[in-house]
Write a protein that holds these residues in place. Structure first.
Motif, PDB file in Angstrom:
ATOM      1  N   HIS A 149      59.346 127.229 -17.683  1.00 37.25           N
ATOM      2  CA  HIS A 149      58.688 128.545 -17.798  1.00 37.25           C
ATOM      3  C   HIS A 149      59.691 129.699 -17.724  1.00 37.25           C
ATOM      4  CE1 HIS A 149      55.445 131.515 -17.480  1.00 37.25           C
ATOM      5  NE2 HIS A 149      56.301 132.153 -16.697  1.00 37.25           N
ATOM      6  N   GLY A 150      60.560 129.683 -16.709  1.00 35.12           N
ATOM      7  CA  GLY A 150      61.536 130.767 -16.573  1.00 35.12           C
ATOM      8  C   GLY A 150      61.115 131.850 -15.628  1.00 35.12           C
ATOM      9  N   ALA A 151      60.765 131.505 -14.392  1.00 32.22           N
ATOM     10  CA  ALA A 151      60.390 132.488 -13.380  1.00 32.22           C
ATOM     11  C   ALA A 151      61.203 132.259 -12.121  1.00 32.22           C
ATOM     12  CB  ALA A 151      58.903 132.405 -13.060  1.00 32.22           C
ATOM     13  N   GLY A 152      61.412 133.328 -11.368  1.00 27.53           N
ATOM     14  CA  GLY A 152      62.189 133.183 -10.150  1.00 27.53           C
ATOM     15  C   GLY A 152      62.096 134.405  -9.277  1.00 27.53           C
ATOM     16  N   VAL A 153      62.643 134.259  -8.077  1.00 29.30           N
ATOM     17  CA  VAL A 153      62.632 135.345  -7.096  1.00 29.30           C
ATOM     18  C   VAL A 153      64.066 135.643  -6.675  1.00 29.30           C
ATOM     19  CG1 VAL A 153      61.894 136.051  -4.795  1.00 29.30           C
ATOM     20  CG2 VAL A 153      60.339 134.722  -6.258  1.00 29.30           C
ATOM     21  N   LEU A 154      64.476 136.896  -6.837  1.00 28.89           N
ATOM     22  CA  LEU A 154      65.806 137.334  -6.413  1.00 28.89           C
ATOM     23  C   LEU A 154      65.796 137.614  -4.910  1.00 28.89           C
ATOM     24  CD1 LEU A 154      68.690 138.420  -7.047  1.00 28.89           C
ATOM     25  CD2 LEU A 154      67.616 140.658  -7.416  1.00 28.89           C
ATOM     26  N   ILE A 155      66.746 137.020  -4.199  1.00 28.84           N
ATOM     27  CA  ILE A 155      66.885 137.282  -2.765  1.00 28.84           C
ATOM     28  C   ILE A 155      67.747 138.529  -2.608  1.00 28.84           C
ATOM     29  CG2 ILE A 155      67.616 136.363  -0.545  1.00 28.84           C
ATOM     30  CD1 ILE A 155      65.314 134.818  -1.919  1.00 28.84           C
ATOM     31  N   ARG A 156      67.130 139.630  -2.206  1.00 33.33           N
ATOM     32  CA  ARG A 156      67.838 140.915  -2.164  1.00 33.33           C
ATOM     33  C   ARG A 156      68.426 141.265  -0.811  1.00 33.33           C
ATOM     34  NH1 ARG A 156      68.095 144.623  -6.042  1.00 33.33           N
ATOM     35  NH2 ARG A 156      68.697 146.005  -4.344  1.00 33.33           N
ATOM     36  N   ALA A 157      67.841 140.743   0.268  1.00 30.95           N
ATOM     37  CA  ALA A 157      68.369 141.082   1.587  1.00 30.95           C
ATOM     38  C   ALA A 157      67.797 140.134   2.627  1.00 30.95           C
ATOM     39  CB  ALA A 157      68.023 142.518   1.964  1.00 30.95           C
ATOM     40  N   LEU A 158      68.567 139.906   3.674  1.00 34.26           N
ATOM     41  CA  LEU A 158      68.052 139.157   4.823  1.00 34.26           C
ATOM     42  C   LEU A 158      68.681 139.675   6.098  1.00 34.26           C
ATOM     43  CD1 LEU A 158      70.492 137.003   5.537  1.00 34.26           C
ATOM     44  CD2 LEU A 158      69.458 135.716   3.687  1.00 34.26           C
ATOM     45  N   GLU A 159      68.018 139.346   7.199  1.00 34.68           N
ATOM     46  CA  GLU A 159      68.536 139.758   8.507  1.00 34.68           C
ATOM     47  C   GLU A 159      69.560 138.734   8.955  1.00 34.68           C
ATOM     48  OE1 GLU A 159      65.564 140.590  11.418  1.00 34.68           O
ATOM     49  OE2 GLU A 159      66.966 140.413  13.098  1.00 34.68           O
ATOM     50  N   PRO A 160      70.813 139.151   9.166  1.00 30.16           N
ATOM     51  CA  PRO A 160      71.852 138.190   9.522  1.00 30.16           C
ATOM     52  C   PRO A 160      71.674 137.706  10.956  1.00 30.16           C
ATOM     53  CG  PRO A 160      72.774 140.379   8.978  1.00 30.16           C
ATOM     54  CD  PRO A 160      71.301 140.533   9.114  1.00 30.16           C
ATOM     55  N   THR A 161      71.334 136.421  11.111  1.00 28.49           N
ATOM     56  CA  THR A 161      71.151 135.887  12.464  1.00 28.49           C
ATOM     57  C   THR A 161      71.965 134.618  12.713  1.00 28.49           C
ATOM     58  OG1 THR A 161      69.219 134.592  11.796  1.00 28.49           O
ATOM     59  CG2 THR A 161      68.806 136.821  12.642  1.00 28.49           C
ATOM     60  N   GLU A 162      72.273 133.850  11.660  1.00 27.04           N
ATOM     61  CA  GLU A 162      72.991 132.587  11.828  1.00 27.04           C
ATOM     62  C   GLU A 162      74.346 132.665  11.123  1.00 27.04           C
ATOM     63  OE1 GLU A 162      71.566 129.662  13.348  1.00 27.04           O
ATOM     64  OE2 GLU A 162      70.030 131.078  14.017  1.00 27.04           O
ATOM     65  N   GLY A 163      75.381 132.227  11.803  1.00 30.90           N
ATOM     66  CA  GLY A 163      76.712 132.197  11.194  1.00 30.90           C
ATOM     67  C   GLY A 163      77.317 133.575  11.008  1.00 30.90           C
ATOM     68  N   LEU A 164      77.094 134.452  11.978  1.00 30.41           N
ATOM     69  CA  LEU A 164      77.592 135.833  11.851  1.00 30.41           C
ATOM     70  C   LEU A 164      79.106 135.906  11.665  1.00 30.41           C
ATOM     71  CD1 LEU A 164      75.387 137.771  14.424  1.00 30.41           C
ATOM     72  CD2 LEU A 164      75.466 138.057  11.954  1.00 30.41           C
ATOM     73  N   ASP A 165      79.836 135.036  12.351  1.00 24.47           N
ATOM     74  CA  ASP A 165      81.293 135.083  12.239  1.00 24.47           C
ATOM     75  C   ASP A 165      81.740 134.795  10.811  1.00 24.47           C
ATOM     76  OD1 ASP A 165      81.456 135.681  14.880  1.00 24.47           O
ATOM     77  OD2 ASP A 165      81.995 133.647  15.542  1.00 24.47           O
ATOM     78  N   ARG A 166      81.117 133.801  10.196  1.00 22.89           N
ATOM     79  CA  ARG A 166      81.510 133.470   8.817  1.00 22.89           C
ATOM     80  C   ARG A 166      81.091 134.575   7.862  1.00 22.89           C
ATOM     81  NH1 ARG A 166      79.050 127.633   8.349  1.00 22.89           N
ATOM     82  NH2 ARG A 166      80.086 127.499   6.341  1.00 22.89           N
ATOM     83  N   MET A 167      79.937 135.205   8.121  1.00 22.29           N
ATOM     84  CA  MET A 167      79.540 136.334   7.282  1.00 22.29           C
ATOM     85  C   MET A 167      80.555 137.460   7.377  1.00 22.29           C
ATOM     86  SD  MET A 167      75.472 136.872   7.670  1.00 22.29           S
ATOM     87  CE  MET A 167      74.308 135.525   7.767  1.00 22.29           C
ATOM     88  N   ARG A 168      80.967 137.792   8.585  1.00 20.11           N
ATOM     89  CA  ARG A 168      81.917 138.900   8.777  1.00 20.11           C
ATOM     90  C   ARG A 168      83.241 138.587   8.093  1.00 20.11           C
ATOM     91  NH1 ARG A 168      80.075 138.589  14.617  1.00 20.11           N
ATOM     92  NH2 ARG A 168      78.357 140.087  14.796  1.00 20.11           N
ATOM     93  N   THR A 169      83.681 137.346   8.181  1.00 22.98           N
ATOM     94  CA  THR A 169      84.922 136.963   7.511  1.00 22.98           C
ATOM     95  C   THR A 169      84.806 137.142   6.004  1.00 22.98           C
ATOM     96  OG1 THR A 169      85.424 135.362   9.235  1.00 22.98           O
ATOM     97  CG2 THR A 169      86.542 135.079   7.126  1.00 22.98           C
ATOM     98  N   ARG A 170      83.679 136.705   5.456  1.00 20.87           N
ATOM     99  CA  ARG A 170      83.504 136.783   4.001  1.00 20.87           C
ATOM    100  C   ARG A 170      83.299 138.217   3.521  1.00 20.87           C
ATOM    101  NH1 ARG A 170      79.101 131.905   4.269  1.00 20.87           N
ATOM    102  NH2 ARG A 170      80.498 130.157   3.813  1.00 20.87           N
TER     103      ARG A 170
END
Length: 187
Positions: A88-109
DNA sequence: CTTTCGATGATCT
DNA sequence: GATCATCGAAAGG
């Protein structure tokens, strides 16, 4: 113990986009509750799938419950969750989330930004969660993905989508009411 | 607070 | 050649 209702990847992208608010998304253990999404559909001029399958959007026409990853403005990698029936060709774009898991790796990236901006936008989500083209087409119910439905019905706000020039009036952007982690405020 | 613009590469006309 | 499901820095009110 009552298991939360499973997310319906067979339904419309609009229904899934709303249902995903409050669901916890992790990639290799990094992520948190989704606070902002946008729905896209094949009958939607703003969607990558509108012109039919091609090399870039192939996974959007693949089985539901899988990832569609695309490159945005030649710089960012953005994550979608495919829904409706295969082809079909449908989907949902993930635009934002609340950072709660793996904060250190997020900050590094993400580099030197305040935590509020770690995942506030589709490009930022891609960078913080380490999304690459290798994730394109992968199933969401297996590693490295983990997706847990919201325990309770989230309080969801709706508005027009961001950064598009076609179908601008469609209210297909969804957010968690009052969240400070969305990419932009809702009207 | 707002607007503007460069980065950077695939896709569209 | 223009546009694009973006971000971040810079400049202007």
């Amino acid at each position: 113990m009552v298991a939360p209702a499973a997310l319906d990847f067979q339904g419309s992208s609009v229904d899934l986009a709303r249902a995903l608010i409050g669901a916890v998304l992790l990639v290799d253990g990094v992520g948190g509750p989704i606070v902002e999404t946008e729905a896209y559909d094949a009958e939607d001029p703003a969607s990558h799938s509108h012109r039919g399958p091609d090399a870039r959007n192939a996974s959007m026409f693949g089985p539901p419950g899988h990832a569609y990853v695309y490159r945005s403005y030649g710089i960012h990698w953005c994550l979608n969750l495919v829904c409706r029936e295969a082809g079909h060709g449908a989907g949902v774009l993930i635009r934002a989330l609340e950072p709660t898991e793996g904060l250190d790796r997020m900050r590094t990236r993400r580099g030197p930004v305040v935590d509020l901006l770690l995942c506030a936008g589709p490009g930022r989500v891609g960078q913080a969660l380490g999304i690459t083209p290798a994730h394109d087409g992968l199933p969401l119910d297996r590693a490295p993905f983990e997706l847990r439905p919201a325990a309770l019905r989230a309080d969801v706000v709706v508005g027009p989508r961001i950064g598009i020039s076609k179908a601008q009036e469609m209210p297909w952007r969804f957010g968690l009411r009052g969240s400070r982690f969305v990419s932009r405020r809702f009207p």
